[in-house]
Design an enzyme around this catalytic site. Sequence first.
Site, PDB file in Angstrom:
ATOM      1  NE  ARG A   1      -1.966   0.793   3.988  1.00  0.00           N
ATOM      2  CZ  ARG A   1      -1.484   1.631   4.900  1.00  0.00           C
ATOM      3  NH1 ARG A   1      -0.348   1.373   5.515  1.00  0.00           N
ATOM      4  NH2 ARG A   1      -2.119   2.732   5.203  1.00  0.00           N
TER       5      ARG A   1
ATOM      6  NE  ARG B   1      -1.574  13.214   5.965  1.00  0.00           N
ATOM      7  CZ  ARG B   1      -0.364  13.059   6.487  1.00  0.00           C
ATOM      8  NH1 ARG B   1      -0.158  12.214   7.457  1.00  0.00           N
ATOM      9  NH2 ARG B   1       0.663  13.765   6.048  1.00  0.00           N
TER      10      ARG B   1
ATOM     11  NE  ARG C   1      20.632   0.456  -2.752  1.00  0.00           N
ATOM     12  CZ  ARG C   1      21.453   0.897  -3.686  1.00  0.00           C
ATOM     13  NH1 ARG C   1      22.459   0.146  -4.109  1.00  0.00           N
ATOM     14  NH2 ARG C   1      21.278   2.106  -4.205  1.00  0.00           N
TER      15      ARG C   1
ATOM     16  NE  ARG D   1      16.537  10.354   5.193  1.00  0.00           N
ATOM     17  CZ  ARG D   1      15.913   9.820   6.220  1.00  0.00           C
ATOM     18  NH1 ARG D   1      14.619   9.973   6.376  1.00  0.00           N
ATOM     19  NH2 ARG D   1      16.560   9.094   7.112  1.00  0.00           N
TER      20      ARG D   1
ATOM     21  CD  GLU E   1      19.776   9.839   5.168  1.00  0.00           C
ATOM     22  OE1 GLU E   1      19.691  10.082   6.373  1.00  0.00           O
ATOM     23  OE2 GLU E   1      18.966   9.096   4.558  1.00  0.00           O
TER      24      GLU E   1
ATOM     25  CE1 TYR F   1      14.206   2.080   8.300  1.00  0.00           C
ATOM     26  CE2 TYR F   1      11.822   2.097   8.564  1.00  0.00           C
ATOM     27  CZ  TYR F   1      13.042   2.726   8.667  1.00  0.00           C
ATOM     28  OH  TYR F   1      13.113   3.999   9.167  1.00  0.00           O
TER      29      TYR F   1
ATOM     30  CG  ASP G   1       9.806   4.362  11.012  1.00  0.00           C
ATOM     31  OD1 ASP G   1      10.923   4.787  10.666  1.00  0.00           O
ATOM     32  OD2 ASP G   1       8.789   4.478  10.303  1.00  0.00           O
TER      33      ASP G   1
HETATM   34  C1  LIG Z   1      19.223   5.296   7.491  1.00  0.00           C
HETATM   35  C2  LIG Z   1      18.141   5.102   8.508  1.00  0.00           C
HETATM   36  C3  LIG Z   1      17.277   6.152   8.809  1.00  0.00           C
HETATM   37  C4  LIG Z   1      16.289   5.992   9.755  1.00  0.00           C
HETATM   38  N1  LIG Z   1      15.436   7.027  10.027  1.00  0.00           N
HETATM   39  C5  LIG Z   1      14.461   6.862  10.936  1.00  0.00           C
HETATM   40  C6  LIG Z   1      13.536   7.903  11.223  1.00  0.00           C
HETATM   41  O1  LIG Z   1      13.614   8.988  10.645  1.00  0.00           O
HETATM   42  N2  LIG Z   1      12.563   7.684  12.148  1.00  0.00           N
HETATM   43  C7  LIG Z   1      12.468   6.494  12.807  1.00  0.00           C
HETATM   44  O2  LIG Z   1      11.577   6.332  13.643  1.00  0.00           O
HETATM   45  N3  LIG Z   1      13.340   5.476  12.567  1.00  0.00           N
HETATM   46  C8  LIG Z   1      14.319   5.640  11.653  1.00  0.00           C
HETATM   47  N4  LIG Z   1      15.187   4.605  11.385  1.00  0.00           N
HETATM   48  C9  LIG Z   1      15.008   3.343  12.081  1.00  0.00           C
HETATM   49  C10 LIG Z   1      15.715   3.285  13.433  1.00  0.00           C
HETATM   50  O3  LIG Z   1      17.054   3.703  13.255  1.00  0.00           O
HETATM   51  C11 LIG Z   1      15.655   1.847  13.896  1.00  0.00           C
HETATM   52  O4  LIG Z   1      14.312   1.503  14.143  1.00  0.00           O
HETATM   53  C12 LIG Z   1      16.400   1.581  15.199  1.00  0.00           C
HETATM   54  O5  LIG Z   1      17.701   2.090  15.184  1.00  0.00           O
HETATM   55  C13 LIG Z   1      16.447   0.092  15.381  1.00  0.00           C
HETATM   56  O6  LIG Z   1      17.026  -0.208  16.627  1.00  0.00           O
HETATM   57  P1  LIG Z   1      17.792  -1.574  16.790  1.00  0.00           P
HETATM   58  O7  LIG Z   1      18.231  -1.656  18.223  1.00  0.00           O
HETATM   59  O8  LIG Z   1      17.012  -2.677  16.225  1.00  0.00           O
HETATM   60  O9  LIG Z   1      19.054  -1.452  15.820  1.00  0.00           O
HETATM   61  P2  LIG Z   1      20.284  -0.449  15.879  1.00  0.00           P
HETATM   62  O10 LIG Z   1      19.890   0.890  16.327  1.00  0.00           O
HETATM   63  O11 LIG Z   1      20.992  -0.614  14.575  1.00  0.00           O
HETATM   64  O12 LIG Z   1      21.166  -1.083  17.049  1.00  0.00           O
HETATM   65  C14 LIG Z   1      21.823  -2.324  16.901  1.00  0.00           C
HETATM   66  C15 LIG Z   1      23.098  -2.220  17.715  1.00  0.00           C
HETATM   67  O13 LIG Z   1      23.740  -3.480  17.757  1.00  0.00           O
HETATM   68  C16 LIG Z   1      25.126  -3.242  17.633  1.00  0.00           C
HETATM   69  N5  LIG Z   1      25.778  -4.438  17.130  1.00  0.00           N
HETATM   70  C17 LIG Z   1      25.543  -5.086  15.956  1.00  0.00           C
HETATM   71  N6  LIG Z   1      26.336  -6.150  15.852  1.00  0.00           N
HETATM   72  C18 LIG Z   1      27.108  -6.171  16.965  1.00  0.00           C
HETATM   73  C19 LIG Z   1      28.136  -7.029  17.445  1.00  0.00           C
HETATM   74  N7  LIG Z   1      28.535  -8.098  16.744  1.00  0.00           N
HETATM   75  N8  LIG Z   1      28.718  -6.746  18.639  1.00  0.00           N
HETATM   76  C20 LIG Z   1      28.332  -5.674  19.368  1.00  0.00           C
HETATM   77  N9  LIG Z   1      27.356  -4.834  18.981  1.00  0.00           N
HETATM   78  C21 LIG Z   1      26.764  -5.082  17.788  1.00  0.00           C
HETATM   79  C22 LIG Z   1      25.246  -2.096  16.645  1.00  0.00           C
HETATM   80  O14 LIG Z   1      26.496  -1.458  16.755  1.00  0.00           O
HETATM   81  C23 LIG Z   1      24.084  -1.220  17.106  1.00  0.00           C
HETATM   82  O15 LIG Z   1      24.497  -0.308  18.090  1.00  0.00           O
HETATM   83  C24 LIG Z   1      16.167   4.763  10.432  1.00  0.00           C
HETATM   84  C25 LIG Z   1      17.037   3.695  10.129  1.00  0.00           C
HETATM   85  C26 LIG Z   1      18.000   3.867   9.164  1.00  0.00           C
HETATM   86  C27 LIG Z   1      18.896   2.691   8.838  1.00  0.00           C
END
Ligand SMILES: Cc1cc2nc3c(=O)[nH]c(=O)nc-3n(C[C@H](O)[C@H](O)[C@H](O)COP(=O)(O)OP(=O)(O)OC[C@H]3O[C@@H](n4cnc5c(N)ncnc54)[C@H](O)[C@@H]3O)c2cc1C
Length: 274
Positions: free
Chosen positions: A71, A75, A148, A179, A199, A247, A249
Site C-alpha cells: 500500500r 492522505r 542497501r 534526502r 544521504e 526495517y 521505525d
Molecule cells: C538510514 C536510517 C534512517 C532511519 N530514520 C528513521 C527515522 O527517521 N525515524 C524512525 O523512527 N526510525 C528511523 N530509522 C530506524 C531506526 O534507526 C531503527 O528503528 C532503530 O535504530 C532500530 O534499533 P535496533 O536496536 O534494532 O538497531 P540499531 O539501532 O541498529 O542497534 C543495533 C546495535 O547493535 C550493535 N551491534 C551489531 N552487531 C554487533 C556485534 N557483533 N557486537 C556488538 N554490537 C553489535 C550495533 O552497533 C548497534 O548499536 C532509520 C534507520 C535507518 C537505517
Amino acid sequence: MNTFYELWQTRTPSEARSKIESQRFLGEPSNLEEQALSLVGKDIYETLIKDYTRKQWGKDPRDLPAFIIKRLPLRFTYNNNYFSDRYQGIPIGGYTALFETMLQGIEVRLNIDFLDARSELSRLARKVVYTGCIDQYFDYDLGHLDYRSLDFENEVVETDNFQGNAVINYCDSREAFTRIIEHKHFEASASEVTVITREYPRPCTPEAIPYYPINDLHNQSLYRQYQERGRAMPNVIFGGRLSEYKYMDMHVVIESAMNRFRSEVRSEERQHSA
Ligand SMILES: Cc1cc2nc3c(=O)[nH]c(=O)nc-3n(C[C@H](O)[C@H](O)[C@H](O)COP(=O)(O)OP(=O)(O)OC[C@H]3O[C@@H](n4cnc5c(N)ncnc54)[C@H](O)[C@@H]3O)c2cc1C
C-alpha cells in the site's frame, strides 16, 4: 492535499480522488512500477516514486517485484506531516540522552564485538539479547543476507536555516542523494550556522554498514532459515532491525522490544510458579 494541489490544482478530496482514479493501472501488477501505478496513478508515481525508488534500491522499478509495496498511504487532508500518528516527536536531547539515563547504574562495555567474545559474554547472563545481523551470528554459513547502505555527506552551512525543515526528500534523478537532514530543526536549536547531511544510497559492500534489508524472495527465504535456527536457541533473544531482518521505525522497534520483554517476564513467571 497540498501535494495534489501542486500537481493538479485540485482543491477537494473528491477532485483529487477522481484524478488518481482516472490514472490508475487496472491490470494485475507484475512488477513494482505496475503495482505503484495501480495504487496511486501515473502522476504521483512519476513525480514521487519512480526516480526515488531507482536511487534508493539501485534498480529500475520494473525490475523489482510487485509485492514490495502493498500500500502507498494517501492522505486527503491538508495536514503536511509525513506520519499520521497523533503523537510525534523525539526524546528531549535525542535518543543518546534517553539511553544514557536508562543505563545509569548498569555496566556498559563499548567497542567489543559480541561475536569475538561470545563465549565469555554469554556466561554473564542466563539470556542474551543479540541485536546484530542474524546471518553474522551464524557465521554466514547459509549465505549472506543482502542490504542497501548509505553514504552520509555532512556540511556546515553559513546560514541559520538551510531548508526550513528537518527532512526534505529529493524524489527525482537530478540529485544522487535521496534526502537532506537539517539537524537543528529536530529540536528547534538556535545557532548562526547549520549542519546538514545528504544521504546517498549505495550497495552494501563488506566495509559498509547494513541499513535497509532487501526484501526479495531469496532474502526472505534465507532469513526464515536463519530465524528457524535462532528459534532453536532459547537462551538468545534475536531482536531489532538486524536480527529480525526488517526495517522498523523507532516506535516500532521500541514497541517490539517492550512486547518481547513482557513475554519473557511472563514465561519466567510461569516457570517459577510451575
Ligand atoms: C538510514 C536510517 C534512517 C532511519 N530514520 C528513521 C527515522 O527517521 N525515524 C524512525 O523512527 N526510525 C528511523 N530509522 C530506524 C531506526 O534507526 C531503527 O528503528 C532503530 O535504530 C532500530 O534499533 P535496533 O536496536 O534494532 O538497531 P540499531 O539501532 O541498529 O542497534 C543495533 C546495535 O547493535 C550493535 N551491534 C551489531 N552487531 C554487533 C556485534 N557483533 N557486537 C556488538 N554490537 C553489535 C550495533 O552497533 C548497534 O548499536 C532509520 C534507520 C535507518 C537505517
